[in-house]
Design an enzyme around this catalytic site. Structure first.
Site, PDB file in Angstrom:
ATOM      1  N   ILE A 218     -22.342  38.490 -34.214  1.00 32.34           N
ATOM      2  CA  ILE A 218     -22.112  39.884 -35.134  1.00 32.34           C
ATOM      3  C   ILE A 218     -20.801  40.036 -34.908  1.00 32.34           C
ATOM      4  CG2 ILE A 218     -24.526  40.448 -34.940  1.00 32.34           C
ATOM      5  CD1 ILE A 218     -23.677  42.763 -33.166  1.00 32.34           C
ATOM      6  N   CYS A 219     -20.042  40.723 -35.948  1.00 26.15           N
ATOM      7  CA  CYS A 219     -18.686  41.186 -35.827  1.00 26.15           C
ATOM      8  C   CYS A 219     -18.462  42.578 -35.419  1.00 26.15           C
ATOM      9  CB  CYS A 219     -18.258  41.171 -37.463  1.00 26.15           C
ATOM     10  SG  CYS A 219     -16.512  41.694 -37.477  1.00 26.15           S
ATOM     11  N   LEU A 220     -17.796  42.542 -34.305  1.00 23.58           N
ATOM     12  CA  LEU A 220     -17.662  43.799 -33.554  1.00 23.58           C
ATOM     13  C   LEU A 220     -16.078  44.240 -33.419  1.00 23.58           C
ATOM     14  CD1 LEU A 220     -20.483  43.599 -30.771  1.00 23.58           C
ATOM     15  CD2 LEU A 220     -20.462  45.000 -32.956  1.00 23.58           C
TER      16      LEU A 220
ATOM     17  N   TYR B  14     -19.876  35.778 -37.274  1.00 22.99           N
ATOM     18  CA  TYR B  14     -18.987  34.688 -37.137  1.00 22.99           C
ATOM     19  C   TYR B  14     -19.967  33.411 -36.686  1.00 22.99           C
ATOM     20  CZ  TYR B  14     -15.574  38.043 -36.223  1.00 22.99           C
ATOM     21  OH  TYR B  14     -14.816  39.231 -36.382  1.00 22.99           O
TER      22      TYR B  14
ATOM     23  N   LYS C 173     -20.261  39.735 -42.127  1.00 18.99           N
ATOM     24  CA  LYS C 173     -19.970  40.494 -40.864  1.00 18.99           C
ATOM     25  C   LYS C 173     -20.569  39.615 -39.738  1.00 18.99           C
ATOM     26  CE  LYS C 173     -18.401  44.069 -43.122  1.00 18.99           C
ATOM     27  NZ  LYS C 173     -17.107  44.282 -43.560  1.00 18.99           N
TER      28      LYS C 173
END
Length: 166
Positions: A118-120, A113, A111
Site C-alpha cells: 500500500i502507498c504510504l 505498488y 495507491k
C-alpha cells in the site's frame, strides 16, 4: 500532519504506548526487548479497539517477530470488506517503516505498488521518520493501514473494482 487527523484518530494514537528500545531484528538481544514493547503496544491498541467496538484487524507473527500477517476489514455501506495483509520488519527497522501489503488488491488501485504494497510514502512515511524509534507496528496499522483502507475501499467499491464477500 496531526492537525489533519480527526479527533478520534488523535485520541486513539495518544493511547498507543510509544516504544523506547531502538533496535531491529539484526540486534538480537535488544530486538527481544523491542519485540516485547511492540507486543504490549499492539495488545493495548487491540484492547482499546475492542472497548470502543472498532475492532478491524487480527495479527500474528513468526516466532522471531520479523514476519507478520493478519486480516483487516473495513465496513462500507453496511457491508464488510475483508483482506489478508502481511509485512516483514525491515533490516533497518525502526528507522524504516514496514511496507504493508494486501496482495489480493494488487493492481486494483493507483495507491498501491507492485506486489500489493500500500502507498504510504506521502502521508505516513514522513510521520514515521519524525517519530522513529518511538512508533511501532501498532502505529503503522493505526496511522498507515487504517487511513489507507478508509480512503481506498470506498473508492474501489464505487468503481466496482471489489465486491463484498459477505
Amino acid at each position: 500532519m496531526a492537525e489533519s487527523w480527526d479527533s478520534g484518530t488523535r485520541d486513539t494514537v495518544k493511547k498507543i504506548p510509544l516504544l523506547k528500545t531502538k533496535a531491529g531484528p539484526r540486534e538480537k538481544e535488544a530486538w527481544a526487548q523491542r519485540l516485547k514493547e511492540e507486543l504490549q503496544a499492539l495488545i493495548k491498541y487491540i484492547q482499546q479497539n475492542k472497548a470502543t467496538d472498532s475492532d478491524w484487524f487480527t495479527i500474528t507473527s513468526n516466532k522471531e517477530g520479523t514476519k507478520w500477517n493478519g486480516k483487516c476489514w473495513y465496513m462500507h455501506n453496511l457491508l464488510k470488506y475483508e483482506f489478508p495483509f502481511e509485512f516483514e520488519i525491515p533490516a533497518t527497522y525502526p528507522a524504516t517503516a514496514p511496507e504493508i501489503k494486501i496482495p489480493e488488491l494488487d493492481g486494483k488501485t493507483a495507491k498501491m505498488y507492485r506486489g500489493g504494497s500500500i502507498c504510504l510514502t506521502v502521508h505516513f512515511k514522513p510521520l514515521w521518520a519524525k517519530n522513529s524509534p518511538h512508533f511501532g507496528i501498532a502505529h503503522a496499522l493505526c496511522l498507515g493501514l487504517a487511513p489507507w483502507l478508509a480512503a481506498e475501499i470506498p473508492y474501489m467499491v464505487e468503481n466496482n473494482v471489489i465486491t463484498s464477500k459477505s
